[in-house]
Design a protein around this motif. Sequence first.
Motif, PDB file in Angstrom:
ATOM      1  N   SER A 113       4.985 -13.880   2.191  1.00 36.12           N
ATOM      2  CA  SER A 113       5.395 -14.523   0.941  1.00 36.12           C
ATOM      3  C   SER A 113       6.329 -13.647   0.119  1.00 36.12           C
ATOM      4  N   ASP A 114       6.363 -12.352   0.397  1.00 38.08           N
ATOM      5  CA  ASP A 114       7.220 -11.467  -0.390  1.00 38.08           C
ATOM      6  C   ASP A 114       8.608 -11.298   0.211  1.00 38.08           C
ATOM      7  N   GLY A 115       8.891 -11.971   1.329  1.00 34.71           N
ATOM      8  CA  GLY A 115      10.257 -11.918   1.836  1.00 34.71           C
ATOM      9  C   GLY A 115      10.349 -12.059   3.346  1.00 34.71           C
ATOM     10  N   ALA A 116      11.449 -12.634   3.809  1.00 34.53           N
ATOM     11  CA  ALA A 116      11.773 -12.735   5.227  1.00 34.53           C
ATOM     12  C   ALA A 116      13.268 -12.460   5.355  1.00 34.53           C
ATOM     13  N   ARG A 167       6.414  -0.472  -1.631  1.00 33.85           N
ATOM     14  CA  ARG A 167       6.210  -1.047  -2.962  1.00 33.85           C
ATOM     15  C   ARG A 167       5.936  -2.539  -2.860  1.00 33.85           C
ATOM     16  N   ARG A 168       6.679  -3.218  -1.995  1.00 33.72           N
ATOM     17  CA  ARG A 168       6.505  -4.657  -1.859  1.00 33.72           C
ATOM     18  C   ARG A 168       5.197  -5.012  -1.154  1.00 33.72           C
ATOM     19  N   ALA A 169       4.673  -4.091  -0.361  1.00 35.25           N
ATOM     20  CA  ALA A 169       3.416  -4.350   0.344  1.00 35.25           C
ATOM     21  C   ALA A 169       2.269  -4.607  -0.633  1.00 35.25           C
ATOM     22  N   GLN A 170       2.414  -4.145  -1.877  1.00 41.78           N
ATOM     23  CA  GLN A 170       1.384  -4.386  -2.878  1.00 41.78           C
ATOM     24  C   GLN A 170       1.291  -5.862  -3.241  1.00 41.78           C
ATOM     25  N   ASP A 171       2.398  -6.596  -3.075  1.00 38.96           N
ATOM     26  CA  ASP A 171       2.415  -8.029  -3.375  1.00 38.96           C
ATOM     27  C   ASP A 171       2.271  -8.893  -2.134  1.00 38.96           C
ATOM     28  N   GLY A 172       2.630  -8.348  -0.971  1.00 39.56           N
ATOM     29  CA  GLY A 172       2.522  -9.118   0.258  1.00 39.56           C
ATOM     30  C   GLY A 172       3.428  -8.557   1.333  1.00 39.56           C
ATOM     31  N   ALA A 193       6.939   1.214   7.779  1.00 31.50           N
ATOM     32  CA  ALA A 193       5.849   2.171   7.908  1.00 31.50           C
ATOM     33  C   ALA A 193       4.487   1.510   7.705  1.00 31.50           C
ATOM     34  N   GLN A 194       4.440   0.433   6.920  1.00 30.80           N
ATOM     35  CA  GLN A 194       3.165  -0.212   6.613  1.00 30.80           C
ATOM     36  C   GLN A 194       2.791  -1.187   7.736  1.00 30.80           C
ATOM     37  N   PRO A 195       1.524  -1.209   8.137  1.00 25.01           N
ATOM     38  CA  PRO A 195       1.117  -2.030   9.292  1.00 25.01           C
ATOM     39  C   PRO A 195       1.176  -3.525   9.034  1.00 25.01           C
ATOM     40  N   GLU A 196       1.144  -3.955   7.757  1.00 23.47           N
ATOM     41  CA  GLU A 196       1.147  -5.398   7.502  1.00 23.47           C
ATOM     42  C   GLU A 196       2.530  -6.025   7.622  1.00 23.47           C
ATOM     43  N   HIS A 197       3.597  -5.233   7.479  1.00 26.60           N
ATOM     44  CA  HIS A 197       4.947  -5.761   7.675  1.00 26.60           C
ATOM     45  C   HIS A 197       5.190  -5.992   9.170  1.00 26.60           C
TER      46      HIS A 197
END
Length: 259
Positions: A113-116, A167-172, A193-197
């Motif tokens: 939801s925070d970007g594609a 920074r964006r991982a905090q929102d999604g 670097a973040q596993p959710e991206h």
Amino acid sequence: MSGSNGPDRTFQQATASGQARVNQVGRDQYNEYTDNSTTVWGAGSGPAPQALVALPAAVGLVGRDTPAGELLDVLDPSGPGTGVVVVTGLAGIGKTALALHAAHQARARGWFSDGALFVHLRGYDQAGPVGGDQALQALLRALGIRDDDLPPTVGEQQGLYRSELARRAQDGPVLIVADDASTTAQLLPLIPAQPEHRLLATSRDALTGPGFPARLIGLSQLETGSAADLLTDAVVNRSRPGRIFAPICRNLSPFSPCW
């Protein structure tokens, strides 16, 4: 965005990311208000434009239910994995169509939801491919980083890219789609670097190498029935005939005429 005309100025207001609010109080001046502070932006220094939902339109997908499901499983931000997936296969076989289909399906499910973001790497273009550093800069611009704020070295730009994604991982989570890669060097700077991206790439080659922890999903030729369905769609709907016929022709004998 809202606006009103007063006797001395034009006032415009927009909601920025998070809880910030940006007001245009003059032709070249912006005030950004947060809970605890006010920032005044001068000419050319206001919030940069962003392109956070930049996916090309999806096209109809025929006969690819199994790889589409496998790809969506890998893209699930809550699932395990390396966060990098590459769809591989022959030229014109439908890699980009599958990737975009899965990306739009993922967005429809509420993921990313925070970007594609989307970048075309032109890995096999006769004019030469897009370098990893060029792709990185394009993604930074899409994330709202101005050219004047880009660090001078690729290493520093990669650090800024990962910091912005953190920074964006905090929102999604964010999805990055990199189409038509020919080498891992084009993709390595783009790995979050973040596993959710998630980084979703396409390539004619099975890209592997040190420091490139990708899951490969191979795309094979269409079955005869699916190829016939695709041919019917091309004839009836006149949709993208060149790209439609390419995978069908590969299923024909060398002596069969093909458009």
